[in-house]
Enzyme design. Sequence first.
Site, PDB file in Angstrom:
ATOM      1  N   ARG A  64     -41.803 -61.242  11.580  1.00  0.00           N
ATOM      2  CA  ARG A  64     -40.856 -61.485  10.485  1.00  0.00           C
ATOM      3  C   ARG A  64     -40.273 -62.886  10.515  1.00  0.00           C
ATOM      4  NH1 ARG A  64     -39.994 -55.820  11.428  1.00  0.00           N
ATOM      5  NH2 ARG A  64     -38.634 -56.395  13.148  1.00  0.00           N
ATOM      6  N   GLU A 101     -35.961 -53.242  26.052  1.00  0.00           N
ATOM      7  CA  GLU A 101     -35.302 -51.972  26.360  1.00  0.00           C
ATOM      8  C   GLU A 101     -36.270 -51.015  27.080  1.00  0.00           C
ATOM      9  OE1 GLU A 101     -33.513 -50.400  22.910  1.00  0.00           O
ATOM     10  OE2 GLU A 101     -32.380 -48.888  24.012  1.00  0.00           O
TER      11      GLU A 101
HETATM   12  P1  AMP Z   1     -33.941 -58.500  20.240  1.00  0.00           P
HETATM   13  O1  AMP Z   1     -34.918 -59.090  21.218  1.00  0.00           O
HETATM   14  O2  AMP Z   1     -33.251 -57.299  20.778  1.00  0.00           O
HETATM   15  O3  AMP Z   1     -32.948 -59.545  19.724  1.00  0.00           O
HETATM   16  O4  AMP Z   1     -34.767 -57.938  19.018  1.00  0.00           O
HETATM   17  C1  AMP Z   1     -35.555 -58.820  18.371  1.00  0.00           C
HETATM   18  C2  AMP Z   1     -36.519 -58.348  17.330  1.00  0.00           C
HETATM   19  O5  AMP Z   1     -36.471 -56.975  17.011  1.00  0.00           O
HETATM   20  C3  AMP Z   1     -36.205 -59.137  16.100  1.00  0.00           C
HETATM   21  O6  AMP Z   1     -37.370 -59.890  15.857  1.00  0.00           O
HETATM   22  C4  AMP Z   1     -35.925 -58.142  15.024  1.00  0.00           C
HETATM   23  O7  AMP Z   1     -36.815 -58.393  13.964  1.00  0.00           O
HETATM   24  C5  AMP Z   1     -36.206 -56.776  15.632  1.00  0.00           C
HETATM   25  N1  AMP Z   1     -35.060 -55.855  15.541  1.00  0.00           N
HETATM   26  C6  AMP Z   1     -34.319 -55.384  16.590  1.00  0.00           C
HETATM   27  N2  AMP Z   1     -33.373 -54.537  16.180  1.00  0.00           N
HETATM   28  C7  AMP Z   1     -33.469 -54.463  14.840  1.00  0.00           C
HETATM   29  C8  AMP Z   1     -32.754 -53.755  13.814  1.00  0.00           C
HETATM   30  N3  AMP Z   1     -31.730 -52.951  14.089  1.00  0.00           N
HETATM   31  N4  AMP Z   1     -33.127 -53.954  12.541  1.00  0.00           N
HETATM   32  C9  AMP Z   1     -34.171 -54.768  12.240  1.00  0.00           C
HETATM   33  N5  AMP Z   1     -34.892 -55.452  13.144  1.00  0.00           N
HETATM   34  C10 AMP Z   1     -34.559 -55.300  14.442  1.00  0.00           C
END
Ligand code: AMP
Length: 177
Positions: A64, A101
């Site tokens: 994305r 996670e």
């Molecule tokens: P993080 O590494 O936890 O910051 O998660 C990163 C990726 O997961 C990002 O590229 C987001 O596109 C996707 N992502 C994580 N949580 C969500 C959410 N609640 N809604 C949409 N995309 C999410």
Amino acid sequence: MNKKELEEVKKVVRNVPDFPAKGIQFKDLTTLFKDAKALRTVADALVDLYRDKGVTKVVGIEARGFIGGSILATELGAGFVPLRKPGKLPAITIKKSYTKEYGVDVIEIHQDAITPDDVVVIHDDLLATGGTMMAAYELVKTMNPKKIYISFICGLKFLGGLEKFPPEVEVTTLFDY
Ligand code: AMP
């Protein structure tokens, strides 16, 4: 940045409960990307943030981050660099593994994608825990660019992802939850 217009953009994002797992409120930005007015507002707001910063490369995180990242690169007159999941890039890469996670993930970038002359923006659609972006930041940092900025369209503030990044790094979100 037009705060009022961005509040309207925020309303266009679709919330999907329990996707991809129970308890997660998934922010579906496809409803923003398909809306011409919202997409224009986001493009303008992203460009406003980096217009005078001499950016030469925008790194987009698969998948994305490719959307806003390519828009930002084109509008800034910078190049675009994909940061991808393992095994997708054809030439010589450098990699970084990071803990998610559930389990471990790996990201890759072409080893010749960034040079020490570059000023880089790393872009993704959404900041959640910040784990993916932190790994991307550390990977790009090993390539010694002049400067690295971090950009998201939106952030889940309550997860505290912003605190992962060193204070000297400028991290921006256009709107937050
Ligand atoms: P993080 O590494 O936890 O910051 O998660 C990163 C990726 O997961 C990002 O590229 C987001 O596109 C996707 N992502 C994580 N949580 C969500 C959410 N609640 N809604 C949409 N995309 C999410």
